[in-house]
Motif scaffolding. Structure first.
Motif, mmCIF file in Angstrom:
data_model
loop_
_atom_site.group_PDB
_atom_site.id
_atom_site.type_symbol
_atom_site.label_atom_id
_atom_site.label_comp_id
_atom_site.label_asym_id
_atom_site.label_seq_id
_atom_site.Cartn_x
_atom_site.Cartn_y
_atom_site.Cartn_z
ATOM 1 N N ASN A 147 -3.837 -27.996 2.985
ATOM 2 C CA ASN A 147 -3.490 -27.018 2.915
ATOM 3 C C ASN A 147 -3.076 -26.232 3.404
ATOM 4 N N LEU A 148 -1.134 -26.114 4.314
ATOM 5 C CA LEU A 148 -1.148 -24.469 4.374
ATOM 6 C C LEU A 148 -1.508 -23.572 4.322
ATOM 7 N N LEU A 149 -1.950 -22.527 4.322
ATOM 8 C CA LEU A 149 -2.396 -20.879 4.698
ATOM 9 C C LEU A 149 -0.905 -20.470 5.335
ATOM 10 N N TYR A 150 -1.068 -20.369 6.015
ATOM 11 C CA TYR A 150 0.394 -19.122 6.845
ATOM 12 C C TYR A 150 0.693 -19.965 8.169
ATOM 13 N N LEU A 430 11.507 -13.716 0.359
ATOM 14 C CA LEU A 430 11.093 -14.078 0.618
ATOM 15 C C LEU A 430 10.693 -15.802 -0.412
ATOM 16 N N THR A 431 9.191 -16.408 -0.283
ATOM 17 C CA THR A 431 9.630 -18.130 -0.089
ATOM 18 C C THR A 431 8.114 -17.384 -1.395
ATOM 19 N N SER A 432 8.028 -18.524 -2.626
ATOM 20 C CA SER A 432 6.398 -18.467 -3.105
ATOM 21 C C SER A 432 4.693 -18.124 -2.038
ATOM 22 N N GLN A 433 5.840 -19.047 -1.289
ATOM 23 C CA GLN A 433 4.673 -19.343 -0.080
ATOM 24 C C GLN A 433 3.976 -17.682 0.043
ATOM 25 N N ASP A 434 5.137 -16.777 0.751
ATOM 26 C CA ASP A 434 5.579 -15.495 1.085
ATOM 27 C C ASP A 434 4.597 -14.754 0.241
ATOM 28 N N CYS A 435 5.529 -14.803 -1.474
ATOM 29 C CA CYS A 435 4.906 -14.090 -2.213
ATOM 30 C C CYS A 435 3.511 -14.251 -2.581
ATOM 31 N N TYR A 436 3.111 -15.270 -2.300
ATOM 32 C CA TYR A 436 1.193 -15.233 -3.128
ATOM 33 C C TYR A 436 0.597 -15.181 -1.666
ATOM 34 N N ARG A 437 1.111 -15.124 -0.256
ATOM 35 C CA ARG A 437 0.000 -14.506 0.667
ATOM 36 C C ARG A 437 0.528 -12.562 0.228
ATOM 37 N N ILE A 438 0.957 -11.643 0.130
ATOM 38 C CA ILE A 438 1.271 -10.536 -0.037
ATOM 39 C C ILE A 438 0.278 -9.970 -1.031
ATOM 40 N N ILE A 469 4.850 -8.896 -5.379
ATOM 41 C CA ILE A 469 6.360 -8.811 -5.613
ATOM 42 C C ILE A 469 6.592 -10.672 -5.494
ATOM 43 N N GLY A 470 7.672 -10.587 -5.871
ATOM 44 C CA GLY A 470 7.712 -11.996 -6.075
ATOM 45 C C GLY A 470 9.372 -11.897 -5.984
ATOM 46 N N THR A 471 10.411 -12.801 -6.361
ATOM 47 C CA THR A 471 11.980 -12.974 -6.665
ATOM 48 C C THR A 471 13.077 -12.983 -7.487
#
Length: 484
Positions: A147-150, A430-438, A469-471
């Motif tokens: 699974n991609l983390l970053y 930001l993408t949903s993945q970016d938001c989750y990571r931040i 953080i979100g979009t």
């Protein structure tokens, strides 16, 4: 002596370490009319030109290649060279891997808890900001199950042209194929387009918890035809890159070990605490100290940026704008010195933010626009000093492209028991993945700007607040809910 042939010439290695990173010495020959395409150095390099002439570039600085010229290039330097003479360019090369000791400092016999995915993301966020992103190297991090983390933001032009990794994170064939061959050892993968990718395992508690994929470089063989625009990498550079990826893997493990060790200490200290009153007094003093340190970090960062802006105004001869910017800056520092570490009204925080935005307006003029949508009822709410300006600065600096127009909006609504705050920007979405990571990263308190503010709010409100953080509607939105 070993000879390494390349697209642009060859390297005659005088001293070459095969098994572990150490100093390498070689004689480099670049044929007439050939060039070394732009590439990144993953070790320190010193070159001394013996013969030939041409031009080189190191991080945008011109290098005149002629006999007797000497140049030193640090790790992370972007370099290129072109032979413009009738004979070969010959130079002595001395390369040395960067010594960054990041090995574990916790007892090797220590037993750790099962590592959660959130703990791993927090560790990656910390190492990424302090180490990986400074290398200007392509890398991707996966869990042990694929699974991609970053995924890093830097990829060679050739990668972007053939696979578009930025548009399809984690989906390149070189990233997906290895999942079916999981092992606990390092592997070198050749992508379908001829680049080499190194897969380095991340260990924690004696098992693999993830993998770093990095490299994306080319080392040619004699049978291969050159690839236009792709640098043929010396073996010493490839070894230096692998060494840095290994150190990044160890740094992630070390951070996870330290984080669990720290949490275990906190639990033990809580159990040993005898007096509730003394404990509360100690915590109060620590919170005041932490908030003061946080404010100092933020203010020093802002002071540096603002003084640079004012210096530019002075050089341009802008008398009135310079005067007004000094007034705004004076108001900010007066507010900061009077109220540091305390609670203030939201009305005063907004004046502080407005002074900051007015200063930015002097810098960007018509390319910056901002608006407020604030309930009057909310402005008397008591809030922590200097929590809002760093959130606005984060949206401004990281959410807006330097060359494009910038738009910020601050919306504040009063509820019965809460105040809801939105800081919006219409720059980078930001993408949903970016938001989750931040979001995971700032809860982990990794010393980044948002992490410091999250920690500050947590020390005051405990679990009674929200910050994420979100979009929304093609905007990146930072949302905060504070109790009245």
């Amino acid at each position: 002596m070993k000879i390494q042939k390349t697209d642009w010439g060859y390297i005659e290695w005088i001293q070459r370490s095969e098994n572990q990173p150490s100093m390498n010495i070689g004689k480099v020959v670049c044929y007439p009319g050939k060039q070394m395409y732009p590439h990144i150095h993953y070790e320190e390099q010193f070159i001394y030109v013996l013969e030939g002439c041409g031009t080189g570039w190191a991080n945008g600085t011109l290098q005149k290649i002629e006999p007797g010229a000497m140049y030193f290039m640090e790790c992370g330097c972007e370099h290129s060279m072109k032979n413009e003479g009738d004979g070969p360019i010959i130079h002595l090369l001395v390369s040395n891997p960067v010594q960054v000791e990041m090995d574990s400092f916790i007892d090797k016999e220590e037993t750790y808890k099962e590592l959660s995915s959130e703990e791993l993301i927090v560790a990656i966020e910390a190492v990424r900001g302090q180490f990986l992103d400074n290398l200007h190297s392509a890398y991707v991090i996966f869990t042990e199950s694929g699974n991609l983390l970053y995924q890093g933001s830097y990829f060679p032009t050739y990668c972007r042209r053939t696979c578009s990794p930025q548009e399809h994170p984690g989906e390149c064939r070189c990233m997906k194929n290895w999942i079916h061959f999981l092992e606990t050892t390092e592997q070198t993968i050749e992508c379908p387009y001829g680049l080499l990718v190194y897969r380095i395992p991340i260990f924690f508690n004696k098992r693999v918890v993830g993998y770093i994929l990095g490299g994306y470089i080319r080392i040619s063989s004699e049978e291969e035809a050159p690839i236009e625009g792709v640098y043929d990498t010396p073996e010493s550079t490839a070894e230096g890159l692998k060494s840095l990826l290994r150190k990044a893997s160890r740094a992630i493990r070390t951070f996870c070990e330290f984080n669990q060790f720290k949490n275990a200490l906190f639990e033990k200290e809580a159990l040993l605490e005898d007096s509730k009153n003394s404990r509360e007094a100690l915590l109060h003093n620590l919170k005041m100290a932490e908030n003061t340190v946080t404010d100092l970090k933020i203010n020093h960062h802002f002071l540096f940026n603002t003084l640079n802006q004012m210096a530019s105004l002075a050089l341009e001869g802008g008398g009135v704008p310079l005067y007004e910017s000094i007034i705004h800056l004076a108001r900010m520092f007066h507010y900061s010195s009077q109220t540091q570490g305390s609670l203030v009204s939201l009305r005063n925080e907004l004046k502080y933010v407005d002074a900051y935005l007015q200063l930015q307006k002097f810098r960007y003029k018509d390319s910056l626009d901002f608006r407020y949508d604030i309930d009057d009822e909310a402005q008397d709410t008591i809030v922590p000093f200097n929590f809002l300006q760093p959130l606005v600065e984060n949206a401004f600096v990281h959410g807006c492209d330097e060359e494009e127009s910038k738009y910020l909006e601050i919306e504040i609504k009063a509820r019965k028991e809460y105040v809801d705050i939105w800081v919006k920007n219409r720059g980078k979405c930001l993408t949903s993945q970016d938001c989750y990571r931040i979001n995971v990263g700032m809860r982990g308190n990794t010393a980044h700007g948002l992490g410091m503010i999250y920690h500050k709010l947590g020390s005051i409100y405990k679990g009674g607040f929200t910050m994420k953080i979100g979009t929304r509607e093609n905007s990146t939105v930072l949302y905060v809910r504070l109790p009245k």
